[in-house]
Design an enzyme around this catalytic site. Sequence first.
Site, mmCIF file in Angstrom:
data_model
loop_
_atom_site.group_PDB
_atom_site.id
_atom_site.type_symbol
_atom_site.label_atom_id
_atom_site.label_comp_id
_atom_site.label_asym_id
_atom_site.label_seq_id
_atom_site.Cartn_x
_atom_site.Cartn_y
_atom_site.Cartn_z
ATOM 1 N N HIS A 22 -9.950 2.262 -0.274
ATOM 2 C CA HIS A 22 -8.526 1.918 -0.231
ATOM 3 C C HIS A 22 -8.182 1.106 -1.475
ATOM 4 O O HIS A 22 -8.495 -0.081 -1.567
ATOM 5 C CB HIS A 22 -8.242 1.106 1.027
ATOM 6 C CG HIS A 22 -6.792 0.888 1.310
ATOM 7 N ND1 HIS A 22 -5.794 1.201 0.408
ATOM 8 C CD2 HIS A 22 -6.153 0.378 2.411
ATOM 9 C CE1 HIS A 22 -4.620 0.899 0.927
ATOM 10 N NE2 HIS A 22 -4.809 0.400 2.146
ATOM 11 N N CYS A 42 0.801 -1.222 0.000
ATOM 12 C CA CYS A 42 0.000 0.000 0.000
ATOM 13 C C CYS A 42 0.833 1.271 0.000
ATOM 14 O O CYS A 42 0.268 2.368 -0.023
ATOM 15 C CB CYS A 42 -0.953 -0.012 1.186
ATOM 16 S SG CYS A 42 -2.065 -1.433 1.173
ATOM 17 N N HIS A 65 -2.604 8.048 5.965
ATOM 18 C CA HIS A 65 -2.947 6.750 5.376
ATOM 19 C C HIS A 65 -4.386 6.411 5.762
ATOM 20 O O HIS A 65 -5.185 6.017 4.912
ATOM 21 C CB HIS A 65 -1.976 5.680 5.860
ATOM 22 C CG HIS A 65 -2.194 4.335 5.262
ATOM 23 N ND1 HIS A 65 -1.984 4.071 3.927
ATOM 24 C CD2 HIS A 65 -2.622 3.167 5.813
ATOM 25 C CE1 HIS A 65 -2.263 2.804 3.675
ATOM 26 N NE2 HIS A 65 -2.657 2.227 4.802
#
Length: 420
Positions: free
Chosen positions: A344, A169, A307
């Site tokens: 996400h 990620c 994040h």
Amino acid sequence: MTQRRVAITGIEVLAPGGLGRKEFWQLLSEGRTATRGITFFDPAPFRSKVAAEADFCGLENGLSPQEVRRMDRAAQFAVVTARAVEDSGAELAAHPPHRIGVVVGSAVGATMGLDNEYRVVSDGGRLDLVDHRYAVPHLYNYLVPSSFAAEVAWAVGAEGPSTVVSTGCTSGIDAVGIAVELVREGSVDVMVAGAVDAPISPIPCVLDAIKATTPRHDAPATASRPFDSTRNGFVLGEGAAFFVLEELHSARRRGAHIYAEIAGYATRSNAYHMTGLRDGAEMAEAIRLALDEARLNPEQVDYINAHGSGTKQNDRHETAAFKKALGEHAYRTPVSSIKSMVGHSLGAIGSIEIAASALAMEYDVVPPTANLHTPDPECDLDYVPLTARDQRVDSVLTVGSGFGGFQSAMVLTSAQRSTV
């Protein structure tokens, strides 16, 4: 020797809620969410039944039928979004092709294409042995993530460095960070860099098995709720963001519109656990290193693009990292998570968040954290709940955290307001 400075002169975004940076920014600034029930496949066997899907058709976005057949959905995203070249106004033909490079980030590669092909060659999973006669000739493209960089390089005519970064990620931040280094060291004149993932298929939905994704599906629009005390996992998304990166003074000479300067980048890993996180020390160290490279003090950070995945562990880990890196200034700095609105998208999200960071400086607006009604007591910073905030934004810290312990940070500053 003076270090070359690197500017973002082109941005293009494909995200849930719209194709194009203007549509993307409108969704963020209005605090709207793009989460809905999964339509790409039957989610009945899974706990999580919601996702942030992008409304996208390759044929409607300039790709030929041959290209659509050859490319996985993610590769199509990448090629369409690489049109950031057009936004930059850069005349690539003015540069030797070997002075133009490409870096693409992706966490999971062509998972949708692989899943579709498996269904074809196995008759929907009913055959004990797959029938290779039904495999498409371009199946190899789905097996190698490097095909993403190849497709983008072909699309923009780049014959310089071309590579793929896969660090989970943090791939989107790392891809841009590596591209920045290539421009700084003078290896290239122009880089087309960004990240892409289209993971909404049964393959990445195994994240459901480790309870990383949210089971909340009765009200999809409110399912992603980073930093909220009722959060219980992230919402899977998809998308891409690409940038044109040039040496700052060269871009100014040609009169380019400069969205931001990428002033600092750093990455660290915790060498600890595939999914577990400790006390935020590694992310804090990445932040400190990125700020040092940018020559900024913690007090000069105007906004933190977190994040903010919406898992219990990550949001607390990040909050601790911000406090370690910024000290008391962490309490005075607005922090938000755009994953609350666009989900996400794994490897792509880091680049999508870089785009949001640059646009926050462009418009002097901090996007909100949607669905944040009851903050977790352990997440006690200013997370800009529900509504965007008008304020001057001259610098942004954007961070990423990935499975495997990857921690990356990038600092963007306003080149428009700097005369240096």
